[in-house]
Write an enzyme that holds these catalytic residues in place. Structure first.
Site, mmCIF file in Angstrom:
data_model
loop_
_atom_site.group_PDB
_atom_site.id
_atom_site.type_symbol
_atom_site.label_atom_id
_atom_site.label_comp_id
_atom_site.label_asym_id
_atom_site.label_seq_id
_atom_site.Cartn_x
_atom_site.Cartn_y
_atom_site.Cartn_z
ATOM 1 N N LYS A 150 21.047 -5.941 65.188
ATOM 2 C CA LYS A 150 19.811 -5.787 64.404
ATOM 3 C C LYS A 150 19.054 -7.110 64.313
ATOM 4 C CE LYS A 150 22.115 -2.030 62.012
ATOM 5 N NZ LYS A 150 22.793 -1.541 60.792
ATOM 6 N N GLN A 206 24.846 -3.359 55.100
ATOM 7 C CA GLN A 206 25.624 -2.806 56.213
ATOM 8 C C GLN A 206 26.820 -2.008 55.685
ATOM 9 O OE1 GLN A 206 24.872 -2.981 59.594
ATOM 10 N NE2 GLN A 206 26.581 -1.565 59.824
ATOM 11 N N ASP A 257 16.757 1.703 55.684
ATOM 12 C CA ASP A 257 17.805 2.568 56.242
ATOM 13 C C ASP A 257 17.574 4.032 55.846
ATOM 14 O OD1 ASP A 257 19.646 1.518 58.004
ATOM 15 O OD2 ASP A 257 20.978 0.723 56.453
HETATM 16 C C1 BQF Z 1 24.933 0.988 72.397
HETATM 17 C C2 BQF Z 1 27.272 2.474 63.278
HETATM 18 C C3 BQF Z 1 29.191 3.848 62.837
HETATM 19 C C4 BQF Z 1 29.286 3.325 61.547
HETATM 20 C C5 BQF Z 1 28.374 2.394 61.112
HETATM 21 C C6 BQF Z 1 23.725 -0.111 70.527
HETATM 22 C C7 BQF Z 1 24.558 0.002 68.270
HETATM 23 C C8 BQF Z 1 25.661 0.697 68.730
HETATM 24 C C9 BQF Z 1 25.781 1.012 70.073
HETATM 25 C C10 BQF Z 1 24.400 -0.328 66.852
HETATM 26 C C11 BQF Z 1 26.217 1.964 64.140
HETATM 27 C C12 BQF Z 1 26.068 2.449 65.542
HETATM 28 C C13 BQF Z 1 25.366 0.973 63.653
HETATM 29 C C14 BQF Z 1 24.827 0.597 70.966
HETATM 30 C C15 BQF Z 1 24.303 0.336 64.486
HETATM 31 C C16 BQF Z 1 24.739 2.052 66.138
HETATM 32 O O1 BQF Z 1 24.455 0.235 73.276
HETATM 33 O O2 BQF Z 1 25.417 2.089 72.684
HETATM 34 C C17 BQF Z 1 23.581 -0.410 69.184
HETATM 35 O O3 BQF Z 1 24.197 -1.474 66.522
HETATM 36 N N1 BQF Z 1 24.464 0.653 65.879
HETATM 37 C C18 BQF Z 1 25.531 0.537 62.305
HETATM 38 O O4 BQF Z 1 24.799 -0.326 61.825
HETATM 39 O O5 BQF Z 1 26.506 1.037 61.539
HETATM 40 C C19 BQF Z 1 27.379 1.968 61.976
HETATM 41 C C20 BQF Z 1 28.181 3.431 63.699
#
Ligand code: BQF
Length: 293
Positions: A52, A96, A119
């Site tokens: 992010k 987060q 969010d």
């Molecule tokens: C990619 C998330 C589960 C629990 C909390 C790019 C992200 C992930 C994968 C990413 C996720 C999942 C995020 C890829 C944010 C998605 O290239 O496939 C980016 O940063 N995510 C989160 O903040 O909290 C989570 C999944």
């Protein structure tokens, strides 16, 4: 089978956004500013927050990362949230998830000013989403709707089966797809761990949205020929045989399901990058006061 390239679409949208941010900076004399609070040192959470912060840089936002120790008290976190709520230079911020067990996520989410809730997790934004009112959409459902639009995937009258009923993905995407809207008007079945005959329900789906959190859960015998498959899962599988000791897999058994699906999102590079884009778009809307005030 056609791949739905979330990574490429995310790059495209971020590039367009960067130009809009340039114009915003020229006219307002400031940059959009996103803050993130990260509690503890969960490696996955650190990676997500890192994605992010990096995207903020790419589109020309300021970003502030506030790192708190894993044993930070709930009160201390609520105090940080109050400071961000009251800071006029912060357009939006996120906490987060997941949080350590001693901190109540509901209480934390309720403490965030809904006008800065980029969010879209605050019940005020969730309620407005459910009623089709202007709001911050939760980033992953927002990103999924952008992918559907970009690939001209018709949802009106289609049977969408959502697997998983989380507050962050399954429940809100079910609502969005069933509403009267550009990427809505679908007939939605929301399935979960107590659902009976999941396979027979999935075999009737035109579009499957898998948001379960179990690696390779959706097998090829659960998918009808020509279905569109959106895989929201991000599961890290550990094994010595992988080059870095681990790899990311989705909730869909991609290597087999790919021969059934007409279109499918990969993991990584599918929905994940679009989630980050959803957050960037919400932050820009917050800066422009496009949703509230
Ligand atoms: C990619 C998330 C589960 C629990 C909390 C790019 C992200 C992930 C994968 C990413 C996720 C999942 C995020 C890829 C944010 C998605 O290239 O496939 C980016 O940063 N995510 C989160 O903040 O909290 C989570 C999944």
């Amino acid at each position: 089978m056609k791949l739905i390239d979330g990574k490429a679409v995310a790059a495209e949208i971020k590039n367009n956004l960067k130009h809009e941010v340039d114009a915003y900076r020229l006219s307002s004399g400031r940059s959009p500013h996103l803050a993130a609070i990260l509690v503890g040192d969960n490696p996955a959470s650190q990676a997500y927050v890192g994605n992010k912060v990096k995207s903020c840089g790419e589109v020309g936002f300021n970003s502030t990362l506030i790192r708190l120790d894993a044993n930070t008290s709930e009160d201390a976190l609520l105090h940080q949230i109050k400071l961000l709520n009251e800071d006029p230079d912060i357009d939006g911020f996120i906490v987060q998830l997941p949080l350590p067990d001693h901190i109540d996520e509901v209480k934390v989410t309720l403490a965030i000013d809904y006008k800065k809730d980029v969010d879209g997790f605050h019940p005020y934004n969730f309620g407005r989403m459910a009623q089709g009112l202007p709001c911050f959409l939760p980033a992953t459902p927002y990103g999924i709707t952008l992918l559907l639009e970009r690939y001209n995937i018709e949802t009106a009258g289609k049977h969408v089966v959502v697997v998983g009923r989380s507050n962050i993905v399954g429940t809100p995407i079910s609502i969005l797809l069933s509403r009267k809207s550009k990427t809505g008007d679908a007939t939605v079945t929301l399935t979960h761990s107590k659902t009976k005959n999941l396979q027979s329900i999935l075999l009737k789906a035109d579009i499957i949205i898998a948001a379960i959190g179990i690696p390779n859960f959706i097998k090829d015998d659960m998918v009808s020929q020509g279905a569109i498959v959106i895989d929201v899962g991000i599961n890290r599988i550990e094994s010595e045989s992988y080059t870095n000791g681990s790899k990311l897999v989705g909730d869909v058994d991609f290597e087999h399901v790919r021969y059934k699906a007409s279109m499918i999102t990969p993991v990584p590079g599918g929905v994940g990058p679009m989630t980050v884009v959803g957050l960037m778009l919400n932050t820009f809307k917050a800066a422009k006061k496009e949703v509230y005030q």
